[in-house]
Design a protein around this motif. Sequence first.
Motif, mmCIF file in Angstrom:
data_model
loop_
_atom_site.group_PDB
_atom_site.id
_atom_site.type_symbol
_atom_site.label_atom_id
_atom_site.label_comp_id
_atom_site.label_asym_id
_atom_site.label_seq_id
_atom_site.Cartn_x
_atom_site.Cartn_y
_atom_site.Cartn_z
ATOM 1 N N ARG A 97 0.824 -1.204 0.000
ATOM 2 C CA ARG A 97 0.000 0.000 0.000
ATOM 3 C C ARG A 97 0.863 1.262 0.000
ATOM 4 O O ARG A 97 0.563 2.242 -0.697
ATOM 5 C CB ARG A 97 -0.956 -0.004 1.196
ATOM 6 N N LEU A 98 1.931 1.245 0.786
ATOM 7 C CA LEU A 98 2.815 2.410 0.830
ATOM 8 C C LEU A 98 3.484 2.654 -0.520
ATOM 9 O O LEU A 98 3.628 3.807 -0.949
ATOM 10 C CB LEU A 98 3.880 2.223 1.920
ATOM 11 N N GLN A 99 3.870 1.571 -1.200
ATOM 12 C CA GLN A 99 4.476 1.740 -2.520
ATOM 13 C C GLN A 99 3.441 2.248 -3.524
ATOM 14 O O GLN A 99 3.754 3.096 -4.379
ATOM 15 C CB GLN A 99 5.104 0.435 -3.009
ATOM 16 N N GLN A 100 2.202 1.764 -3.417
ATOM 17 C CA GLN A 100 1.155 2.245 -4.310
ATOM 18 C C GLN A 100 0.888 3.736 -4.081
ATOM 19 O O GLN A 100 0.648 4.489 -5.037
ATOM 20 C CB GLN A 100 -0.138 1.448 -4.098
ATOM 21 N N GLN A 101 0.966 4.168 -2.821
ATOM 22 C CA GLN A 101 0.781 5.582 -2.525
ATOM 23 C C GLN A 101 1.865 6.425 -3.204
ATOM 24 O O GLN A 101 1.592 7.525 -3.685
ATOM 25 C CB GLN A 101 0.799 5.807 -1.011
ATOM 26 N N CYS A 102 3.086 5.892 -3.252
ATOM 27 C CA CYS A 102 4.173 6.597 -3.953
ATOM 28 C C CYS A 102 3.912 6.639 -5.454
ATOM 29 O O CYS A 102 4.122 7.665 -6.108
ATOM 30 C CB CYS A 102 5.516 5.917 -3.665
ATOM 31 N N THR A 103 3.452 5.509 -5.994
ATOM 32 C CA THR A 103 3.106 5.459 -7.422
ATOM 33 C C THR A 103 2.022 6.478 -7.743
ATOM 34 O O THR A 103 2.079 7.163 -8.774
ATOM 35 C CB THR A 103 2.638 4.042 -7.803
ATOM 36 N N ASN A 104 1.050 6.601 -6.846
ATOM 37 C CA ASN A 104 -0.030 7.571 -7.047
ATOM 38 C C ASN A 104 0.487 9.014 -7.038
ATOM 39 O O ASN A 104 -0.141 9.904 -7.616
ATOM 40 C CB ASN A 104 -1.097 7.408 -5.966
ATOM 41 N N MET A 105 1.633 9.218 -6.369
ATOM 42 C CA MET A 105 2.268 10.541 -6.340
ATOM 43 C C MET A 105 3.226 10.729 -7.515
ATOM 44 O O MET A 105 3.962 11.707 -7.565
ATOM 45 C CB MET A 105 3.040 10.716 -5.021
ATOM 46 N N GLN A 106 3.229 9.761 -8.443
ATOM 47 C CA GLN A 106 4.110 9.781 -9.621
ATOM 48 C C GLN A 106 5.588 9.777 -9.221
ATOM 49 O O GLN A 106 6.426 10.410 -9.861
ATOM 50 C CB GLN A 106 3.771 10.985 -10.520
ATOM 51 N N ILE A 107 5.870 9.039 -8.135
ATOM 52 C CA ILE A 107 7.254 8.850 -7.690
ATOM 53 C C ILE A 107 7.776 7.581 -8.363
ATOM 54 O O ILE A 107 7.233 6.495 -8.136
ATOM 55 C CB ILE A 107 7.331 8.716 -6.159
ATOM 56 N N PRO A 108 8.795 7.691 -9.202
ATOM 57 C CA PRO A 108 9.267 6.504 -9.934
ATOM 58 C C PRO A 108 10.038 5.542 -9.039
ATOM 59 O O PRO A 108 10.706 5.946 -8.081
ATOM 60 C CB PRO A 108 10.181 7.109 -11.004
#
Length: 246
Positions: A97-108
């Motif tokens: 979930r934490l990684q998905q939150q980063c993906t949602n922030m467009q963090i590569p």
Amino acid sequence: MAALRFLNAKLAQQIDEELMNAAGAFSLDQLMELAGLACAQALATVYSMEKFPRVLVCCGPGNQGGDGLVAARHLGMFGYKPALWYPKPGSKDIYKRLQQQCTNMQIPTLDNAPDNQSLRAALASSDVVLDAIFGFSFQPPVRAPFDAALPLIAQSGLPIVSVDIPSGWNVEKGDVDGVGLHPDVLVSLTAPKEGVKSFMGRHFLGGRFVPKSMEEKFALNLPNYPGFAQIVELPRVKEPSDAQKL
């Protein structure tokens, strides 16, 4: 005021467990969110977004990496341009979930290229590193891919901010194996650990969540946090003079 208490491995583990048991009543998500926010705030305090916008967040597979994922998201919210090196993602739902939150922030997230080529390239195009690889439960030896990554990070010449304890250090004895990173900034969480007593960089305490009852029970003697900040800077350790070295 009594001196700030430095924790050994057993006590650090006990405090973590008590924070999350029925008495402490915190969830892992809560603690990780507050810890990661503190780390992001410490990095932003020392390395301004104007001069150091590109942050490479290096995450391990455990809770330390989770703190890094939270910090990356907050750094993105602050306006930085974080990127993740996360070669061994944790299998638990919270890490996903934490990684998905980063993906949602467009963090590569960097590709797991052979010979750490993506890490080399990212280091060459970053301004500062957030080290969230190994925590206080680290036990040698350093295994792949981190065994090759730590020297690359150390030799990059980039400033390093470490979460809780520099990666590769023994929680009680410091960098006794000579494989650890030597950061410019350290963000101790809950309370500092015995192994960093001699750390001479800028040292912050983060994670403004220890309840008064627990602080008193373990005689932590925590400093007061200023205002609404999630971090407080600790006094710097002075390098011994030539006379003291003799």
